[in-house]
Design an enzyme around this catalytic site. Structure first.
Site, PDB file in Angstrom:
ATOM      1  CB  SER A   3      67.097  -6.849  29.720  1.00  0.00           C
ATOM      2  OG  SER A   3      65.743  -7.093  30.048  1.00  0.00           O
TER       3      SER A   3
ATOM      4  CE1 TYR B 201      64.977  -2.868  26.360  1.00  0.00           C
ATOM      5  CE2 TYR B 201      64.430  -5.048  27.185  1.00  0.00           C
ATOM      6  CZ  TYR B 201      64.996  -3.793  27.373  1.00  0.00           C
ATOM      7  OH  TYR B 201      65.590  -3.493  28.585  1.00  0.00           O
TER       8      TYR B 201
HETATM    9  P1  NAD Z   1      66.578   5.451  30.826  1.00  0.00           P
HETATM   10  O1  NAD Z   1      65.570   5.794  29.781  1.00  0.00           O
HETATM   11  O2  NAD Z   1      66.462   6.044  32.181  1.00  0.00           O
HETATM   12  O3  NAD Z   1      68.039   5.728  30.283  1.00  0.00           O
HETATM   13  C1  NAD Z   1      68.416   5.442  28.964  1.00  0.00           C
HETATM   14  C2  NAD Z   1      69.645   6.262  28.639  1.00  0.00           C
HETATM   15  O4  NAD Z   1      70.006   5.994  27.282  1.00  0.00           O
HETATM   16  C3  NAD Z   1      69.423   7.771  28.747  1.00  0.00           C
HETATM   17  O5  NAD Z   1      70.590   8.385  29.239  1.00  0.00           O
HETATM   18  C4  NAD Z   1      69.181   8.173  27.293  1.00  0.00           C
HETATM   19  O6  NAD Z   1      69.476   9.530  27.017  1.00  0.00           O
HETATM   20  C5  NAD Z   1      70.158   7.233  26.614  1.00  0.00           C
HETATM   21  N1  NAD Z   1      69.906   7.078  25.190  1.00  0.00           N
HETATM   22  C6  NAD Z   1      68.770   6.674  24.559  1.00  0.00           C
HETATM   23  N2  NAD Z   1      68.950   6.709  23.231  1.00  0.00           N
HETATM   24  C7  NAD Z   1      70.224   7.124  23.014  1.00  0.00           C
HETATM   25  C8  NAD Z   1      71.012   7.352  21.847  1.00  0.00           C
HETATM   26  N3  NAD Z   1      70.520   7.169  20.610  1.00  0.00           N
HETATM   27  N4  NAD Z   1      72.278   7.790  22.012  1.00  0.00           N
HETATM   28  C9  NAD Z   1      72.797   8.007  23.250  1.00  0.00           C
HETATM   29  N5  NAD Z   1      72.093   7.806  24.382  1.00  0.00           N
HETATM   30  C10 NAD Z   1      70.830   7.365  24.258  1.00  0.00           C
HETATM   31  O7  NAD Z   1      66.546   3.856  30.903  1.00  0.00           O
HETATM   32  P2  NAD Z   1      67.164   2.780  31.926  1.00  0.00           P
HETATM   33  O8  NAD Z   1      66.012   2.009  32.456  1.00  0.00           O
HETATM   34  O9  NAD Z   1      68.136   3.389  32.857  1.00  0.00           O
HETATM   35  O10 NAD Z   1      67.884   1.822  30.888  1.00  0.00           O
HETATM   36  C11 NAD Z   1      69.271   1.686  30.786  1.00  0.00           C
HETATM   37  C12 NAD Z   1      69.577   0.304  30.251  1.00  0.00           C
HETATM   38  O11 NAD Z   1      69.072  -0.674  31.157  1.00  0.00           O
HETATM   39  C13 NAD Z   1      68.938  -0.002  28.896  1.00  0.00           C
HETATM   40  O12 NAD Z   1      69.848  -0.717  28.087  1.00  0.00           O
HETATM   41  C14 NAD Z   1      67.762  -0.883  29.272  1.00  0.00           C
HETATM   42  O13 NAD Z   1      67.382  -1.726  28.227  1.00  0.00           O
HETATM   43  C15 NAD Z   1      68.333  -1.633  30.445  1.00  0.00           C
HETATM   44  N6  NAD Z   1      67.353  -2.241  31.321  1.00  0.00           N
HETATM   45  C16 NAD Z   1      66.449  -1.482  31.980  1.00  0.00           C
HETATM   46  C17 NAD Z   1      65.530  -2.108  32.803  1.00  0.00           C
HETATM   47  C18 NAD Z   1      64.490  -1.325  33.536  1.00  0.00           C
HETATM   48  O14 NAD Z   1      63.568  -1.953  34.084  1.00  0.00           O
HETATM   49  N7  NAD Z   1      64.582  -0.018  33.632  1.00  0.00           N
HETATM   50  C19 NAD Z   1      65.537  -3.483  32.951  1.00  0.00           C
HETATM   51  C20 NAD Z   1      66.492  -4.237  32.273  1.00  0.00           C
HETATM   52  C21 NAD Z   1      67.402  -3.596  31.460  1.00  0.00           C
END
Ligand code: NAD
Length: 260
Positions: free
Chosen positions: A142, A155
Site C-alpha cells: 500500500s 495498517y
Molecule cells: P477487499 O475488502 O475488497 O478484499 C479483501 C479480501 O481479503 C476479501 O477477499 C476478503 O474476504 C479477504 N479476507 C479478509 N480477511 C480474511 C481472512 N482472515 N482470511 C482470508 N481472507 C480474508 O479489499 P481490497 O481493497 O481489494 O484489498 C486487498 C488488498 O489491497 C489488501 O491487502 C489491502 O490492504 C490492499 N490495498 C487496498 C487499497 C485500496 O484502496 N482498496 C489500497 C492499498 C492497498
C-alpha cells in the site's frame, strides 16, 4: 504467457485479489482463490474463471489469521495443481481509530492478516519454487507501506512490515529464479475503502463527501482512484520474463501520492 503455471491469490473473493486472480487466469495460469463471503457467490466467481479462461480454478477458505490453515492451503494447491509458482499475498483488512481507542483485538487481527499471513504463505511456498527454480511472490502492500496516515496505526505498521519482508525474501531467493515484490496502490475503489468511510467520518467529524474528496482523494495528486484492473495488470507484468530482474522492489501505483 502463464500456461502451465499455478497461482494462489489470497483474499481474492473481492476487490483487488479477484481482479488479480482473473488476470492471471486470463494469461493461462491455474488459480486458487481464497477469502470470505457468500458461498454461492464465491462458487459463481470460481466457475466464471474456469468458463472465461479455460483454466482450473479452485477455492480454499483458509483463514489468513491462522498460520496452520495458510500452510494447509499452500499444500492443497500443490497437491491440486502440482506446484505453486505464483503467490499473491493480498488479503487485508482495515480499522480506523485513534491510537488510544484502537481495540487491541483489531491490532492483532490486522498484524496477523495483513503481515504474518504473508510470512506463513511464503514460508510454505518457497521450497517448491526453489526446487523448480522459478517463482513469483507478489505482496499487495500500500502507499501506507511508505508513508503514514493518522488513525491507521495497525495498517501502516503491517504494510511497512510487508515491505521489509518482501525485500528479505527477495535477497534470500535471488539466485533461484524467484522474484519477490510489493505493489503499493494508493486508494483503489473496493469494498475495503468503502467500508472505512463511516469510521473516518466519525474519527474526523466529516460527511461522506468530505471523506471521499478531502481525505481520500486529497492524498492522490491525480484526484482519481486507482482501478483494480490496473493493479492486476502490474501483477501480470511482474510474472513475465520482462520482470525477471525486478526483485525486492516496492512499486507504487498511487497517482503520485508518495512522490510528495
Ligand atoms: P477487499 O475488502 O475488497 O478484499 C479483501 C479480501 O481479503 C476479501 O477477499 C476478503 O474476504 C479477504 N479476507 C479478509 N480477511 C480474511 C481472512 N482472515 N482470511 C482470508 N481472507 C480474508 O479489499 P481490497 O481493497 O481489494 O484489498 C486487498 C488488498 O489491497 C489488501 O491487502 C489491502 O490492504 C490492499 N490495498 C487496498 C487499497 C485500496 O484502496 N482498496 C489500497 C492499498 C492497498
Amino acid at each position: 504467457m502463464l500456461k502451465g503455471k499455478a497461482a494462489v491469490v489470497t483474499g481474492s473473493t473481492s476487490g483487488i485479489g479477484l481482479a488479480v486472480a482473473r488476470a492471471l487466469a486470463a494469461e493461462g495460469a491455474d488459480v486458487m482463490i481464497n477469502g470470505f463471503g457468500d458461498a454461492a457467490a464465491i462458487e459463481a466467481e470460481r466457475a466464471r474463471i474456469e468458463a472465461d479462461f479455460g483454466v482450473r480454478a479452485r477455492y480454499n477458505g483458509a483463514d489468513m489469521s491462522k498460520g496452520a490453515e495458510i500452510a494447509a492451503m499452500i499444500a492443497a494447491a500443490q497437491a491440486e495443481f502440482g506446484s505453486v509458482d505464483i503467490l499473491v499475498n493480498n488479503a487485508g483488512i482495515q480499522h480506523v481509530a485513534p491510537i488510544e481507542d484502537f481495540p487491541p483485538e483489531k491490532w492483532d487481527a490486522i498484524i496477523a492478516i495483513n503481515l504474518s499471513a504473508a510470512f506463513h504463505a511464503i514460508r510454505a511456498a518457497v521450497p517448491g519454487m526453489k526446487a523448480r527454480k522459478w517463482g513469483r511472490i507478489i505482496n499487495t502492500a500500500s502507499a501506507h507501506s511508505k508513508v503514514a496516515s493518522p488513525f491507521k496505526s495497525a495498517y501502516v505498521t503491517a504494510k511497512h512490515g510487508i515491505d521489509g519482508l518482501t525485500k528479505t525474501v527477495a535477497l534470500e531467493t535471488a539466485t533461484f529464479g524467484i522474484t519477490a515484490n510489493s505493489i503499493s496502490p494508493g486508494y483503489v475503489w473496493t469494498p475495503l475503502v468503502e467500508k472505512q468511510i463511516p469510521d473516518t467520518m466519525a474519527a474526523r467529524g466529516l460527511t461522506r463527501e468530505q471523506v471521499i474528496n478531502d481525505v481520500l482523494l486529497t492524498a492522490q495528486p491525480t484526484k482519481e482512484f486507482v482501478t483494480v484492473d490496473q493493479v492486476a495488470a502490474l501483477a501480470v507484468f511482474l510474472c513475465g520474463d520482462a520482470a525477471s530482474q525486478i526483485t525486492g522492489a516496492n512499486l507504487s501505483m498511487d497517482g503520485g501520492w508518495t512522490a510528495g
